[in-house]
Design a protein around this motif. Structure first.
Motif, PDB file in Angstrom:
ATOM      1  N   SER A 135       0.850  -1.190  -0.140  1.00 47.93           N
ATOM      2  CA  SER A 135       0.056  -0.134  -0.068  1.00 47.93           C
ATOM      3  C   SER A 135       0.988   1.250   0.073  1.00 47.93           C
ATOM      4  O   SER A 135       2.254   1.245   0.288  1.00 47.93           O
ATOM      5  N   CYS A 136       0.363   2.353  -0.138  1.00 47.78           N
ATOM      6  CA  CYS A 136       0.942   3.659  -0.015  1.00 47.78           C
ATOM      7  C   CYS A 136       1.346   3.775   1.469  1.00 47.78           C
ATOM      8  O   CYS A 136       2.715   4.121   1.571  1.00 47.78           O
TER       9      CYS A 136
ATOM     10  N   MET B 125       5.245   4.644   2.993  1.00 51.96           N
ATOM     11  CA  MET B 125       5.758   5.640   3.806  1.00 51.96           C
ATOM     12  C   MET B 125       6.313   5.181   4.944  1.00 51.96           C
ATOM     13  O   MET B 125       7.190   5.770   5.579  1.00 51.96           O
TER      14      MET B 125
ATOM     15  N   HIS C 294      -5.088  12.485   3.800  1.00 54.44           N
ATOM     16  CA  HIS C 294      -5.455  11.253   4.257  1.00 54.44           C
ATOM     17  C   HIS C 294      -4.759  11.017   5.589  1.00 54.44           C
ATOM     18  O   HIS C 294      -3.675  11.274   5.586  1.00 54.44           O
TER      19      HIS C 294
ATOM     20  N   ALA D 113      -3.504   8.727   6.404  1.00 51.52           N
ATOM     21  CA  ALA D 113      -2.206   7.656   6.366  1.00 51.52           C
ATOM     22  C   ALA D 113      -1.006   8.482   6.434  1.00 51.52           C
ATOM     23  O   ALA D 113       0.071   8.044   6.990  1.00 51.52           O
ATOM     24  N   THR D 114      -0.792   9.904   5.865  1.00 55.76           N
ATOM     25  CA  THR D 114       0.208  10.575   5.735  1.00 55.76           C
ATOM     26  C   THR D 114       0.630  10.771   7.222  1.00 55.76           C
ATOM     27  O   THR D 114       2.024  10.924   7.345  1.00 55.76           O
TER      28      THR D 114
ATOM     29  N   VAL E 192       1.551  16.395   0.187  1.00 57.60           N
ATOM     30  CA  VAL E 192       0.932  15.704  -0.443  1.00 57.60           C
ATOM     31  C   VAL E 192       0.155  16.566  -1.785  1.00 57.60           C
ATOM     32  O   VAL E 192      -0.110  17.655  -1.828  1.00 57.60           O
TER      33      VAL E 192
ATOM     34  N   ASP F   9       4.038  12.227  -0.999  1.00 56.70           N
ATOM     35  CA  ASP F   9       2.848  11.393  -0.899  1.00 56.70           C
ATOM     36  C   ASP F   9       1.862  11.502  -2.338  1.00 56.70           C
ATOM     37  O   ASP F   9       1.111  12.491  -2.465  1.00 56.70           O
TER      38      ASP F   9
ATOM     39  N   ALA G 137      -0.505   9.534  -3.760  1.00 60.45           N
ATOM     40  CA  ALA G 137      -1.459   8.650  -3.762  1.00 60.45           C
ATOM     41  C   ALA G 137      -2.674   9.255  -4.714  1.00 60.45           C
ATOM     42  O   ALA G 137      -3.584   8.602  -5.082  1.00 60.45           O
TER      43      ALA G 137
ATOM     44  N   LYS H 175      -8.155   4.884  -6.724  1.00 59.43           N
ATOM     45  CA  LYS H 175      -7.277   5.889  -7.181  1.00 59.43           C
ATOM     46  C   LYS H 175      -7.267   5.775  -8.748  1.00 59.43           C
ATOM     47  O   LYS H 175      -8.107   5.124  -9.517  1.00 59.43           O
TER      48      LYS H 175
ATOM     49  N   GLY I  34      -2.718  -1.963  -2.730  1.00 53.85           N
ATOM     50  CA  GLY I  34      -1.371  -2.018  -3.535  1.00 53.85           C
ATOM     51  C   GLY I  34      -0.642  -0.606  -3.634  1.00 53.85           C
ATOM     52  O   GLY I  34      -1.358   0.364  -3.404  1.00 53.85           O
TER      53      GLY I  34
ATOM     54  N   TYR J  96     -11.025  16.450   2.706  1.00 53.75           N
ATOM     55  CA  TYR J  96     -11.413  15.245   3.867  1.00 53.75           C
ATOM     56  C   TYR J  96     -12.395  15.785   4.726  1.00 53.75           C
ATOM     57  O   TYR J  96     -12.537  17.015   4.881  1.00 53.75           O
TER      58      TYR J  96
HETATM   59  C1  LIG Z   1      -5.434   6.824  -0.486  1.00 52.63           C
HETATM   60  C2  LIG Z   1      -4.354   7.618   0.210  1.00 52.63           C
HETATM   61  C3  LIG Z   1      -3.357   7.022   0.956  1.00 52.63           C
HETATM   62  C4  LIG Z   1      -3.379   5.727   1.594  1.00 52.63           C
HETATM   63  O1  LIG Z   1      -3.116   4.814   0.310  1.00 52.63           O
HETATM   64  P1  LIG Z   1      -3.125   3.158   0.775  1.00 52.63           P
HETATM   65  O2  LIG Z   1      -2.659   2.619  -0.500  1.00 52.63           O
HETATM   66  O3  LIG Z   1      -4.537   2.932   1.021  1.00 52.63           O
HETATM   67  O4  LIG Z   1      -2.387   2.854   1.886  1.00 52.63           O
HETATM   68  C5  LIG Z   1      -2.398   8.022   1.509  1.00 52.63           C
HETATM   69  N1  LIG Z   1      -2.532   9.297   1.174  1.00 52.63           N
HETATM   70  C6  LIG Z   1      -3.211   9.861   0.269  1.00 52.63           C
HETATM   71  C7  LIG Z   1      -3.282  11.417   0.014  1.00 52.63           C
HETATM   72  C8  LIG Z   1      -4.334   9.060  -0.239  1.00 52.63           C
HETATM   73  O5  LIG Z   1      -5.434   9.526  -0.990  1.00 52.63           O
END
Ligand SMILES: *Cc1c(COP(=O)(O)O)cnc(C)c1O
Length: 374
Positions: free
Chosen positions: A46-47, A51, A73, A75-76, A118, A144, A146, A173, A180, A312
């Motif tokens: 995954s993204c 990171m 997101h 996740a960042t 991002v 990032d 993504a 995406k 992935g 978001y």
């Molecule tokens: C979707 C997204 C992610 C997470 O990606 P994953 O592959 O689900 O881990 C991280 N950063 C941004 C900006 C995203 O849009």
């Protein structure tokens, strides 16, 4: 956008004994590297994994900080947070929704290790300024990407300006492998190290062992691999990517032209001059009157079969976990908060065509007129 080729490719994998550590993941890495013109690409799960792996490589830890945009997101931020380090959030700039570069320097101190940017909704961040700051203070730069597969600056793909670029193939995406990700870099040592780190830090994977058990563990690592089923889908998706991106741009342009005269709406800047967007979505920003009806607008579009999203719902530092932990206040990130509460992301994906865009615009126009007439 899963076609017959993707289905056949998955079945082909299942016809053979190798499900992980096979030729498809390597082929996908090569094809992806070629597409974005990157020296090195490493497929991951995954993204987020990409990171996280990079911060583990940096040995990012408690007492250290990474600067990132508030509007992203989660996740960042999580990739930094789970290392024990502190994510230091910066507000957005109003024109693009990207990190406000003018506000970064004030947040840099001796604990700062990196800046994570991002490319919001695919609009490239001004990487020249970011890299200049990073150089000045000796910081690493994480991109990032993504939402920025297809986004370029001066014809160079996003992800190649910083130390590492991290991509996502989650279903919504620009292309998918179900789950992935991919990381790209210009640094061969980094690519090699993260290639090992994503597979337990084992020096020799299955296919490279002459006899079973012939391996050593040379670093700490995790299982963040991409399997052959995912890679097989990715290889086929990549063949369509040029077409996917072209359709997105066409849809975006059509929808923008149809909406730009409507009262009460403003728009985030998309491609301009040498900044080229991947056109992830078209974000409309509602004025304060229309904003009161945002939920109704979304519901109405939904009832007509038009899906929307919000990028978001709140800036990450105002989500409960971060807000409670770091004591952020509601008005700490006014621009990011404004975008969170006033915007609606409209779809421009390749499953749609310009005719669909006109339907969306017409529907939106009718709703806005109804609201304005009370
Ligand atoms: C979707 C997204 C992610 C997470 O990606 P994953 O592959 O689900 O881990 C991280 N950063 C941004 C900006 C995203 O849009």
């Amino acid at each position: 956008m899963i076609g017959e080729a993707e289905k056949q490719a998955v079945l082909d994998v299942l016809e053979h004994p190798i499900l992980v550590h096979g030729p498809r993941a390597s082929q996908f890495e090569k094809s992806f590297a070629q597409f974005v013109n990157a020296p090195y690409a490493v497929a991951v799960s995954s993204c987020t994994a990409a990171m996280h792996l990079y911060y583990l490589y940096l040995e990012l830890q408690k007492g250290e900080e990474v600067i990132l945009p508030a509007q992203t997101h989660t996740a960042t931020a999580h990739a930094i947070e789970v290392c024990g380090a502190k994510p230091v959030f910066v507000d957005s700039e109003i024109n693009t929704g990207n990190i406000d570069i003018d506000k970064i320097e004030a947040k840099i101190n001796e604990k700062t290790r990196a800046i994570a940017v991002v490319h919001y909704l695919g609009m490239p961040v001004d990487m020249t300024s970011i890299c200049h700051l990073a150089q000045k203070y000796n910081l690493k730069v994480v991109e990032d990407c993504a939402l920025s597969l297809g986004s370029t600056l001066d014809d160079q793909h996003t992800g190649l300006f910083g130390d590492i670029g991290c991509f996502s193939f989650y279903p919504v995406k620009h292309m998918t492998t179900a789950e992935g990700g991919m990381l790209i870099t210009k640094n061969p040592e980094l690519a090699q190290s993260l290639g090992l780190k994503k597979a337990f830090g084992v020096d020799r994977h299955m296919g490279n062992r002459k006899i079973p058990g012939q391996y050593d563990v040379i670093m700490a690592g995790l299982n963040y691999r991409m399997n052959e089923i995912q890679a097989a889908i990715g290889i086929e998706q990549l063949k369509h990517l040029d077409d996917f991106l072209k359709k997105r741009e066409e849809n975006y342009t059509t929808l923008y032209r149809a909406l730009k005269g409507l009262k009460g709406l403003s728009f985030l800047q998309s491609s301009h001059q040498h900044f080229k967007s991947s056109y992830y979505a078209l974000a409309i920003v509602l004025n304060s009157h229309l904003q009161l009806h945002r939920h109704a607008i979304i519901q109405r579009l939904k009832s007509r079969g038009i899906g929307t999203s919000i990028y978001y719902p709140n800036p990450v530092p105002l989500m409960t976990y971060y807000k409670d932990k770091y004591n952020y206040k509601e008005d700490d990130f006014p621009i990011a908060t404004h975008l969170s509460h006033h915007s609606i992301a409209l779809p421009v994906g390749p499953h749609l065509n310009p005719q669909d865009m006109l339907v969306i615009a017409k529907e939106l126009e009718a709703i806005i007129e109804e609201i304005s007439n009370g």
